[in-house]
Scaffold this active site. Structure first.
Site, PDB file in Angstrom:
ATOM      1  N   PRO A 276      45.612  42.621  44.801  1.00  0.00           N
ATOM      2  CA  PRO A 276      45.067  43.858  44.241  1.00  0.00           C
ATOM      3  C   PRO A 276      43.717  43.582  43.583  1.00  0.00           C
ATOM      4  O   PRO A 276      43.633  42.943  42.541  1.00  0.00           O
ATOM      5  CB  PRO A 276      46.117  44.281  43.204  1.00  0.00           C
ATOM      6  CG  PRO A 276      46.823  43.018  42.843  1.00  0.00           C
ATOM      7  CD  PRO A 276      46.799  42.143  44.046  1.00  0.00           C
ATOM      8  N   ASP A 452      41.572  39.039  41.117  1.00  0.00           N
ATOM      9  CA  ASP A 452      42.942  39.337  41.526  1.00  0.00           C
ATOM     10  C   ASP A 452      43.706  39.812  40.290  1.00  0.00           C
ATOM     11  O   ASP A 452      43.975  39.021  39.377  1.00  0.00           O
ATOM     12  CB  ASP A 452      43.578  38.065  42.116  1.00  0.00           C
ATOM     13  CG  ASP A 452      44.981  38.299  42.667  1.00  0.00           C
ATOM     14  OD1 ASP A 452      45.595  39.329  42.334  1.00  0.00           O
ATOM     15  OD2 ASP A 452      45.467  37.429  43.420  1.00  0.00           O
ATOM     16  N   HIS A 453      44.065  41.087  40.279  1.00  0.00           N
ATOM     17  CA  HIS A 453      44.670  41.672  39.085  1.00  0.00           C
ATOM     18  C   HIS A 453      46.100  41.176  38.856  1.00  0.00           C
ATOM     19  O   HIS A 453      46.693  41.423  37.791  1.00  0.00           O
ATOM     20  CB  HIS A 453      44.647  43.202  39.166  1.00  0.00           C
ATOM     21  CG  HIS A 453      44.225  43.850  37.880  1.00  0.00           C
ATOM     22  ND1 HIS A 453      44.589  43.361  36.637  1.00  0.00           N
ATOM     23  CD2 HIS A 453      43.469  44.951  37.629  1.00  0.00           C
ATOM     24  CE1 HIS A 453      44.085  44.126  35.696  1.00  0.00           C
ATOM     25  NE2 HIS A 453      43.396  45.105  36.265  1.00  0.00           N
ATOM     26  N   ARG A 454      46.688  40.488  39.828  1.00  0.00           N
ATOM     27  CA  ARG A 454      47.992  39.865  39.606  1.00  0.00           C
ATOM     28  C   ARG A 454      47.870  38.680  38.657  1.00  0.00           C
ATOM     29  O   ARG A 454      48.787  38.352  37.913  1.00  0.00           O
ATOM     30  CB  ARG A 454      48.598  39.386  40.925  1.00  0.00           C
ATOM     31  CG  ARG A 454      48.893  40.457  41.938  1.00  0.00           C
ATOM     32  CD  ARG A 454      49.351  39.837  43.249  1.00  0.00           C
ATOM     33  NE  ARG A 454      48.344  38.937  43.806  1.00  0.00           N
ATOM     34  CZ  ARG A 454      48.501  38.234  44.929  1.00  0.00           C
ATOM     35  NH1 ARG A 454      49.637  38.325  45.615  1.00  0.00           N
ATOM     36  NH2 ARG A 454      47.541  37.446  45.369  1.00  0.00           N
TER      37      ARG A 454
END
Length: 482
Positions: A276, A452-454
């Site tokens: 994401p 990467d928003h994870r």
């Protein structure tokens, strides 16, 4: 006997390669490790050396064909008998460990035989390592045609074109073989319209070098060829008037998806639909950095080093990653873990004629600014020449893309698979800017960080971006980041 050479694994488990060009033809006599072909994988153009000394018996693919790893590439007629075992190093290595029975036989063999088998097993399965010659001495280079030389009269056109020290009066002896040179030198000669045979005639017994070709081109008029070629530039492309043009009657041009373009597309799709993405921007006054770089250019101790804004950004990134390690990590879905790297393998995106490649500066955090600038320049030059090795484009932990060289201010770059962050560096522009309570013209650029928003939270991305901007705004601030 006839020995068949199979296309080896060129690195990173790539399943196939495209034949870019053959450097030999059927009937040519080749020496051990002589470059016989250039092939393009999904990551780089690789030179294939000959694993034999012998005569080319047959080529099993044409230029432009895609060949699977392990498929026949070329056949050689080599001397000796079956007992000489002319198989290439890669084949011998795989065969030595093929079955447990063979291992048992080796363990029961006399010590001398076992030692020889162990040495053979240790032979590296790498491009550039050929088979050991059957005898203790290296095979001598032989003429392409029958042994010996032929007495030829110098042609009038050759006399007019050749430099004065390359033309001899009366009959001349020319070896009936291609002048010795490397593929980049041959390409340079082709771009300049220079005949390597004439260059070699001025340097008997020597391999033709880039300097020889450039010296010849400078002394001999060559029609419709640009003269300004230096060691630091890529040879110019063909003029637009001579470039291939689509048929006016064709409304669509179809281009096969292969090589770097195919690899890049697969990587971008994997990244875009797995991680994401989120992107944040920050515009910063970099006048202090540009003034610093201007002063470094006047330092004689730094002659020969090109330190630019990209190098300072790279150094700032390495420092900022130490304060925000989440940007230097990766999401391991299979293991259910986040892997945080304690080193920085910095990817530098480079646009080439073959597509986008991202060579890696390994352990970039250990390099001082000058060494980091030199490493980036070397990687970029190698990438533009299409000579980046596949191993030099894997293992990155964070990437930088310099969109400013195209006059672009900002963008939303896509992450390289396996990385948690990529920074786009915009163009430096002279802009009216608030400075000490007044409006002044200042050097300004925009930083665009995709993450990467994870793995990375918004606050961590903002802290990282402000740390990088802080170094660019005031380079002395870098002293506080360690």
């Amino acid at each position: 006997m006839i020995a068949e050479f199979l296309l080896p694994d060129l690195g990173e488990g790539l399943p196939e390669a495209e034949i870019v060009a053959w450097l030999v033809a059927e009937g040519d006599v080749v020496t051990l490790n002589q470059t016989i072909a250039e092939v393009e994988t999904a990551k780089a153009v690789v030179e294939i050396p000959s694993p034999y000394a012998g005569t080319v018996q047959g080529l099993h693919a044409a230029a432009g064909d895609v060949v699977a790893v392990g498929s026949p590439l070329v056949s050689f007629a080599v001397g000796g008998t079956d007992a000489d075992d002319p198989a290439p190093a890669a084949t011998r290595t795989e065969r030595a460990a093929a079955t447990e029975r063979e291992d048992a036989d080796e363990s029961a063999a006399p010590p001398a035989v076992a030692a020889a088998a162990e040495a053979e097993r240790a032979t590296p399965n790498l491009v550039g390592y050929g088979a050991a010659p059957a005898s203790g001495s290296r095979p001598k280079r032989r003429a392409r045609a029958a042994a010996g030389t032929a007495t030829l009269d110098a042609d009038t056109a050759v006399r007019e074109a050749a430099p004065h020290d390359a033309v001899r009066t009366g009959p001349i002896d020319l070896p009936l073989e291609r002048p010795r040179s490397t593929p980049p030198v041959r390409k340079l000669a082709k771009d300049l319209g220079v005949d390597l045979v004439l260059v070699a005639a001025a340097h008997p017994g020597e391999a033709v070098t880039r300097a020889h070709v450039e010296e010849y081109a400078a002394r001999v008029p060559v029609a419709s060829v640009a003269r300004s070629v230096s060691a630091s530039t890529v040879p110019p492309a063909a003029p637009a008037s001579t470039a291939a043009r689509p048929d006016p009657g064709e409304r669509v041009t179809r281009t096969p998806i292969r090589g770097v373009r195919k690899h890049t597309a697969a990587a971008m799709v994997q990244s875009a639909f797995t991680a994401p993405h989120a992107t944040t921007f920050l515009t910063v006054d970099v006048t202090a950095t540009t003034e610093l770089l201007a002063s470094l250019k006047t330092d004689r101790a730094l002659d020969g080093h090109r330190i630019g804004v990209l190098a300072v950004v790279a150094k700032a990134v390495c420092l900022a990653l130490g304060r925000t390690p989440a940007l230097n990590a990766r999401w391991d879905e299979a293991a259910g873990e986040i892997l945080e790297h304690h080193y920085v393998n910095l990817g530098i995106a480079a646009a080439t004629d073959r597509g986008l490649v991202v060579p890696i500066v390994r352990d970039a955090e250990r390099l001082p600014l000058v060494d980091l600038a030199d490493a980036i320049a070397e990687l970029a030059g190698t990438a533009r020449a299409g000579r980046t090795a596949p191993a030099d484009m894997t293992g990155g932990t964070f990437s930088i893309t310099n969109v400013g060289v195209f006059g672009v201010d900002a963008g939303t770059p896509i992450l390289n698979p396996g990385e948690a962050g990529i920074l786009a560096v915009g163009a430096v522009r002279r802009t009216p800017w608030e400075h000490h309570g007044e409006i002044a013209l200042r050097d300004v650029l925009t930083l665009s960080l995709s993450f990467d928003h994870r793995v990375v939270d918004g606050a961590e991305a903002a802290r990282f971006l402000t740390d990088v901007a802080g170094v660019l705004r005031e380079p002395g601030w870098a002293m506080l980041l360690r």
